[in-house]
Design an enzyme around this catalytic site. Structure first.
Site, PDB file in Angstrom:
ATOM      1  N   SER A  16       1.009  -1.164   0.060  1.00  0.00           N
ATOM      2  CA  SER A  16      -0.019  -0.171   0.114  1.00  0.00           C
ATOM      3  C   SER A  16       0.918   1.307  -0.034  1.00  0.00           C
ATOM      4  O   SER A  16       2.138   1.060  -0.044  1.00  0.00           O
ATOM      5  CB  SER A  16      -0.834   0.145   1.110  1.00  0.00           C
ATOM      6  OG  SER A  16      -0.100  -0.174   2.414  1.00  0.00           O
ATOM      7  N   LYS A  20      -1.443   5.791  -5.302  1.00  0.00           N
ATOM      8  CA  LYS A  20      -2.414   5.611  -6.423  1.00  0.00           C
ATOM      9  C   LYS A  20      -2.872   6.946  -6.668  1.00  0.00           C
ATOM     10  O   LYS A  20      -3.516   7.363  -7.881  1.00  0.00           O
ATOM     11  CB  LYS A  20      -3.350   4.649  -6.224  1.00  0.00           C
ATOM     12  CG  LYS A  20      -2.829   3.221  -6.198  1.00  0.00           C
ATOM     13  CD  LYS A  20      -3.827   2.147  -6.235  1.00  0.00           C
ATOM     14  CE  LYS A  20      -4.762   2.144  -5.031  1.00  0.00           C
ATOM     15  NZ  LYS A  20      -4.070   1.200  -3.873  1.00  0.00           N
ATOM     16  N   TYR A  57      -6.098   9.139  13.078  1.00  0.00           N
ATOM     17  CA  TYR A  57      -4.997   8.413  13.140  1.00  0.00           C
ATOM     18  C   TYR A  57      -5.285   7.203  12.338  1.00  0.00           C
ATOM     19  O   TYR A  57      -4.308   6.422  11.920  1.00  0.00           O
ATOM     20  CB  TYR A  57      -4.813   7.965  14.525  1.00  0.00           C
ATOM     21  CG  TYR A  57      -4.332   8.853  15.477  1.00  0.00           C
ATOM     22  CD1 TYR A  57      -3.210   9.814  15.168  1.00  0.00           C
ATOM     23  CD2 TYR A  57      -4.852   9.211  16.554  1.00  0.00           C
ATOM     24  CE1 TYR A  57      -2.742  10.907  15.923  1.00  0.00           C
ATOM     25  CE2 TYR A  57      -4.351   9.955  17.648  1.00  0.00           C
ATOM     26  CZ  TYR A  57      -3.494  10.731  17.069  1.00  0.00           C
ATOM     27  OH  TYR A  57      -2.617  11.741  18.143  1.00  0.00           O
ATOM     28  N   GLU A 153     -10.672  -8.391   0.836  1.00  0.00           N
ATOM     29  CA  GLU A 153     -11.782  -7.358   0.805  1.00  0.00           C
ATOM     30  C   GLU A 153     -11.873  -6.587  -0.707  1.00  0.00           C
ATOM     31  O   GLU A 153     -12.689  -5.784  -0.999  1.00  0.00           O
ATOM     32  CB  GLU A 153     -11.812  -6.258   1.684  1.00  0.00           C
ATOM     33  CG  GLU A 153     -10.388  -5.758   1.970  1.00  0.00           C
ATOM     34  CD  GLU A 153     -10.261  -4.730   3.181  1.00  0.00           C
ATOM     35  OE1 GLU A 153     -10.968  -5.046   4.252  1.00  0.00           O
ATOM     36  OE2 GLU A 153      -9.287  -3.759   3.346  1.00  0.00           O
ATOM     37  N   CYS A 384     -12.570  25.871  12.429  1.00  0.00           N
ATOM     38  CA  CYS A 384     -13.784  25.267  13.063  1.00  0.00           C
ATOM     39  C   CYS A 384     -13.522  24.998  14.728  1.00  0.00           C
ATOM     40  O   CYS A 384     -13.817  26.181  15.119  1.00  0.00           O
ATOM     41  CB  CYS A 384     -13.711  23.671  12.186  1.00  0.00           C
ATOM     42  SG  CYS A 384     -15.370  23.113  12.674  1.00  0.00           S
ATOM     43  N   GLN A 388     -13.735  27.979  17.347  1.00  0.00           N
ATOM     44  CA  GLN A 388     -14.434  27.737  18.839  1.00  0.00           C
ATOM     45  C   GLN A 388     -13.432  27.977  19.848  1.00  0.00           C
ATOM     46  O   GLN A 388     -14.021  28.583  21.090  1.00  0.00           O
ATOM     47  CB  GLN A 388     -14.984  26.406  18.784  1.00  0.00           C
ATOM     48  CG  GLN A 388     -16.262  26.285  17.652  1.00  0.00           C
ATOM     49  CD  GLN A 388     -16.796  24.940  17.728  1.00  0.00           C
ATOM     50  OE1 GLN A 388     -16.197  24.023  18.336  1.00  0.00           O
ATOM     51  NE2 GLN A 388     -17.698  24.615  16.640  1.00  0.00           N
ATOM     52  N   GLU A 408     -20.103  20.848  23.933  1.00  0.00           N
ATOM     53  CA  GLU A 408     -19.247  19.504  23.431  1.00  0.00           C
ATOM     54  C   GLU A 408     -18.406  19.094  24.561  1.00  0.00           C
ATOM     55  O   GLU A 408     -18.388  17.786  24.682  1.00  0.00           O
ATOM     56  CB  GLU A 408     -18.677  19.806  22.090  1.00  0.00           C
ATOM     57  CG  GLU A 408     -17.608  18.697  21.728  1.00  0.00           C
ATOM     58  CD  GLU A 408     -16.932  18.706  20.354  1.00  0.00           C
ATOM     59  OE1 GLU A 408     -16.740  19.883  19.935  1.00  0.00           O
ATOM     60  OE2 GLU A 408     -16.191  17.685  19.842  1.00  0.00           O
ATOM     61  N   HIS A 510     -14.477  25.205   6.830  1.00  0.00           N
ATOM     62  CA  HIS A 510     -13.142  24.535   6.484  1.00  0.00           C
ATOM     63  C   HIS A 510     -12.678  25.230   5.239  1.00  0.00           C
ATOM     64  O   HIS A 510     -12.917  24.504   4.012  1.00  0.00           O
ATOM     65  CB  HIS A 510     -13.166  22.997   6.376  1.00  0.00           C
ATOM     66  CG  HIS A 510     -13.312  22.510   7.623  1.00  0.00           C
ATOM     67  ND1 HIS A 510     -12.439  22.068   8.517  1.00  0.00           N
ATOM     68  CD2 HIS A 510     -14.671  22.149   8.346  1.00  0.00           C
ATOM     69  CE1 HIS A 510     -13.134  21.448   9.536  1.00  0.00           C
ATOM     70  NE2 HIS A 510     -14.106  21.570   9.708  1.00  0.00           N
ATOM     71  N   GLU A 512      -9.731  24.996   3.900  1.00  0.00           N
ATOM     72  CA  GLU A 512      -8.656  24.258   3.200  1.00  0.00           C
ATOM     73  C   GLU A 512      -9.227  23.330   2.240  1.00  0.00           C
ATOM     74  O   GLU A 512      -8.580  23.154   1.322  1.00  0.00           O
ATOM     75  CB  GLU A 512      -7.868  23.500   4.513  1.00  0.00           C
ATOM     76  CG  GLU A 512      -8.829  22.457   5.161  1.00  0.00           C
ATOM     77  CD  GLU A 512      -9.578  22.682   6.442  1.00  0.00           C
ATOM     78  OE1 GLU A 512     -10.206  23.826   6.204  1.00  0.00           O
ATOM     79  OE2 GLU A 512      -9.930  21.933   7.214  1.00  0.00           O
TER      80      GLU A 512
HETATM   81  N1  GLN Z   1     -16.175  19.397  17.247  1.00  0.00           N
HETATM   82  C1  GLN Z   1     -16.563  20.809  16.859  1.00  0.00           C
HETATM   83  C2  GLN Z   1     -18.029  20.728  16.259  1.00  0.00           C
HETATM   84  O1  GLN Z   1     -18.674  19.664  16.111  1.00  0.00           O
HETATM   85  C3  GLN Z   1     -15.577  21.043  15.649  1.00  0.00           C
HETATM   86  C4  GLN Z   1     -15.523  20.259  14.294  1.00  0.00           C
HETATM   87  C5  GLN Z   1     -14.498  20.615  13.453  1.00  0.00           C
HETATM   88  O2  GLN Z   1     -13.395  21.145  13.998  1.00  0.00           O
HETATM   89  N2  GLN Z   1     -14.317  20.192  12.163  1.00  0.00           N
HETATM   90  O3  GLN Z   1     -18.615  21.757  16.068  1.00  0.00           O
END
Ligand code: GLN
Length: 536
Positions: A16, A20, A57, A153, A384, A388, A408, A510, A512
C-alpha cells in the site's frame, strides 16, 4: 454505459502507500490539459459507510465535498490537481455498496433470488462506476481501487473491473501501480514483486494494460524490456514513476514518460493538442524558488500523523506560492502546550493556526495558543474547533467568563459560548449527521476576511455540530470580537475577528478543502501574507 465515456481503472500491487491517488490525479491532469473532461473516483474496500466516523489516526483527514459527503483524503488531491469539485458519487465504500444492496433486498427488488456477491454486489459496484460518468457527462472516468491486489476485501472490486473489461473492452483500460524495489546488498532493482503482482491480477482475470512502476532509481531499457515481457504489456506501457520531491512534480514526470499518450492510444482516443501545462509549471517554478520564508505553527492533536491535516498543509503550499514564499509548517502537539511553556514553544512563530478537531483531548493547549497569539499580536487563524477555541478564550480572558466553554466538552459550564446547533439536538446517530457541505456566508464590509476574499458573498464547506451561541454576541462585539461573517438565512456566526489585532480570524467552516493549485485559497493567502508582515 454511455458510448462516449471511457474508463481507466487504477489498481495497486505489492504494497500500500504507492501513491495511487497522486498517479490518478496526475494522469487526470494530463488528460484534462489535452481537452478531455475527466473525473476521478475512489472505491474504498472498507465496511464503514464513509470515513466520517474514523479517527484521523486510522486514515488521515476526512475530506468534505460541496454536497456534504465525508470522503477519503484522495478526493482532496483530485480537486487540488484538477480544480473541479467532486461529489458523493466520487467516493464509494464497501459499506455503502452493501447498504444499497441490502436496502434493495428489503424493498423486494430481488424477490425470489438469492442475493450474492456475484452478481449483486459486483453489479452495484459497476453501477456506481457508471453513475459518476452519467452525473458529470465526463469523457473519461478514472476509478481508483483502494487497497492492494490480493487483499480479500478488494476481490469484488477487481471482479467488477474484470466484468467491465469484458462488457466494454474498447472503453476500459487498467493501469496497475507496482513497486520495483532496490536491493542495496545486490545493488539492483528487482522486478519479481511486479511480476507476481501482475500474475495475481491475471489469476483474477484482469490483464493490466499499463504498469506504473514506483522506483527510487532509473528503470533502464533492459529492466523495462524484462517487465514488459514477463508482465505481458507493450514496452511503452512500462512507465517509470520515480520518487519526487513534491507531489506537484508527478504530472510532469508522467508527461515525460508519455503516460497520457499511451493511455489515449489504448483507449482509441485522439491525442488532441499537446497539454498546456504552463500555469502548472510556473506554480512549480515558484514553489521551488521561493524569495522568502515564513514559519507557521499548526496546533493540533493529531500532529503525529500529518495526513490528518492534509488539506491544511497543501493549502499552505498553495498560499506560499501565491506569496512567493516558502511556508515552514511547524507541527505542534496541543497536548504538550501549557501556560508554563507557551512562550518558549510559540514565540518564534510568525503565525499560529489552531486546527479543527473533536473532543476534549488537547483543548487547553489550543486555548493557551489562542491567548498567546491574541495578546502578542501574532497573526492567528482558527479553523472550526480552532475558531471555537478563539471564542472560548476571548470569553474567559476578556469577558471574564471564567468557566466559558463549548457544550461539546462541558455541559455544566455557566457560559456556553459555543453550543450545540438546534437542529443537532434531536440527532442520535453519529454517522453523516453533522452540518455538512457548502453553505453561503455574508461577510461584513471592510473586515479582514472580506478584504481577503475581495467579495462579501462566499460559500464554504462545513463539518460541525456546535456553533457560536448568539445570546452572547452583543457582549463579544462590545468587547472587540466581531462576527464578520454570518449565514444569511440562519444568522449562524461563521467568522469572528478581533478588531484590535494585526490579523486574527476564526472561521467555523473549512477553507482548506477549497484550495487548489489553480486557485490558492484567499484566506490562506492573506494569513501567510500577514505572517510575512509579522516576520520575526
Ligand atoms: N467539534 C466541533 C464541532 O463539532 C468542531 C468540528 C471541527 O473542527 N470540524 O462543532
Amino acid at each position: 454505459m454511455s458510448n462516449s465515456t471511457k474508463y481507466i481503472f487504477v489498481t495497486g500491487g505489492v504494497t500500500s502507500s504507492l501513491g495511487k491517488g497522486i498517479i490518478s490525479a496526475s494522469l487526470a491532469k494530463l488528460l484534462q490539459a489535452r481537452g478531455y473532461s475527466t473525473t476521478i473516483q475512489k472505491l474504498d474496500p472498507y465496511i464503514n459507510i464513509d470515513p466520517g466516523t474514523l479517527n484521523p489516526y486510522e486514515h488521515g483527514e476526512c475530506f468534505v465535498t460541496d454536497d456534504g459527503a465525508e470522503t477519503d483524503l484522495d478526493l482532496g488531491h483530485y480537486e487540488r490537481f484538477l480544480n473541479v469539485p467532486t461529489s458523493q458519487a466520487n467516493n464509494v465504500t464497501t459499506g455503502r455498496i452493501y447498504q444499497a444492496v441490502i436496502e434493495k433486498e428489503r424493498r423486494g427488488d430481488y424477490l425470489g433470488k438469492t442475493v450474492q456477491v456475484i452478481p449483486h454486489i459486483t453489479d452495484e459496484i459497476k453501477e456506481r462506476i457508471q453513475l459518476v460518468a452519467k452525473k458529470g457527462k465526463f469523457d473519461i472516468v478514472i476509478t481508483e481501487i483502494g487497497g492492494t491486489v490480493g487483499d480479500i476485501e478488494s476481490l469484488p472490486y477487481v471482479e467488477a473491473v474484470r466484468q467491465m473489461l469484458w462488457e466494454h473492452e474498447n472503453d476500459c483500460i487498467v493501469v496497475h501501480l507496482t513497486l520495483v524495489p532496490y536491493l542495496a546488498a545486490a545493488g539492483e532493482l528487482k522486478t519479481k514483486p511486479t511480476q507476481h503482482s501482475v500474475k495475481q491480477m491475471m489469476e483474477l482475470g484482469v490483464q493490466p494494460d499499463i504498469l506504473c512502476c514506483r522506483t527510487e532509481h532509473e528503470l533502464d531499457l533492459n529492466l523495462r524490456r524484462k517487465i514488459a515481457k514477463f508482465c505481458n504489456v507493450s514496452m511503452n506501457a512500462v512507465i517509470e514513476s520515480r520518487d519526487a520531491s513534491s507531489i506537484y512534480d508527478v504530472p510532469l514526470l508522467m508527461q515525460a514518460e508519455e503516460l497520457d499518450k499511451v493511455v489515449l492510444e489504448k483507449l482509441g482516443l485522439p491525442k488532441k493538442s499537446t497539454p498546456d501545462l504552463s500555469r502548472w509549471k510556473s506554480f512549480l517554478d515558484r514553489l521551488k524558488n521561493p524569495k522568502k520564508q515564513v514559519t507557521i505553527g499548526l496546533i493540533g492533536k493529531y500532529v503525529e500523523l500529518k495526513d490528518s491535516y492534509k488539506s491544511i498543509s497543501e493549502a499552505f503550499i498553495h498560499a506560499g506560492v501565491a506569496n512567493e514564499a516558502r511556508v515552514n509548517v511547524e507541527w505542534i502537539h496541543s497536548e504538550k502546550l501549557s501556560k508554563d511553556n507557551i512562550e518558549g514553544e510559540l514565540s518564534h512563530l510568525d503565525g499560529i493556526l489552531v486546527a479543527p478537531g473533536f473532543g476534549s483531548r488537547g483543548i487547553s493547549g489550543k486555548i493557551e495558543a489562542v491567548q498567546f497569539a491574541r495578546e502578542k499580536k501574532i497573526p492567528f487563524f482558527g479553523i472550526c474547533l480552532g475558531m471555537q477555541c478563539a471564542v472560548i478564550e476571548f470569553a474567559r480572558n476578556v469577558l471574564n467568563m471564567e468557566d466559558a466553554h463549548t457544550t461539546e466538552i462541558s455541559e455544566e459550564t455557566n457560559f456556553p459560548v459555543i453550543s450545540m446547533m438546534e437542529e443537532q439536538k434531536s440527532i442520535s446517530n453519529f454517522g453523516g449527521t453533522m452540518r455538512l457541505g457548502a453553505f453561503a456566508c455574508q461577510l461584513k464590509p471592510k473586515s479582514k476576511i472580506a478584504k481577503a476574499y475581495n467579495t462579501e458573498k462566499i460559500s464554504e464547506r462545513h463539518r460541525h455540530r456546535f456553533e457560536f451561541n448568539n445570546e452572547y454576541l452583543t457582549q463579544f462585539e462590545n468587547a472587540g470580537m466581531i462576527a464578520t461573517g454570518k449565514n444569511p438565512e440562519t444568522g449562524l456566526v461563521e467568522v469572528v475577528e478581533v478588531a484590535d489585532h494585526p490579523w486574527f480570524v476564526g472561521v467555523q467552516f473549512h477553507p482548506e478543502y477549497k484550495s487548489t493549485v489553480d486557485l490558492p485559497h484567499p484566506l490562506f493567502v492573506a494569513f501567510v501574507n500577514a505572517a510575512l508582515e509579522n516576520k520575526k
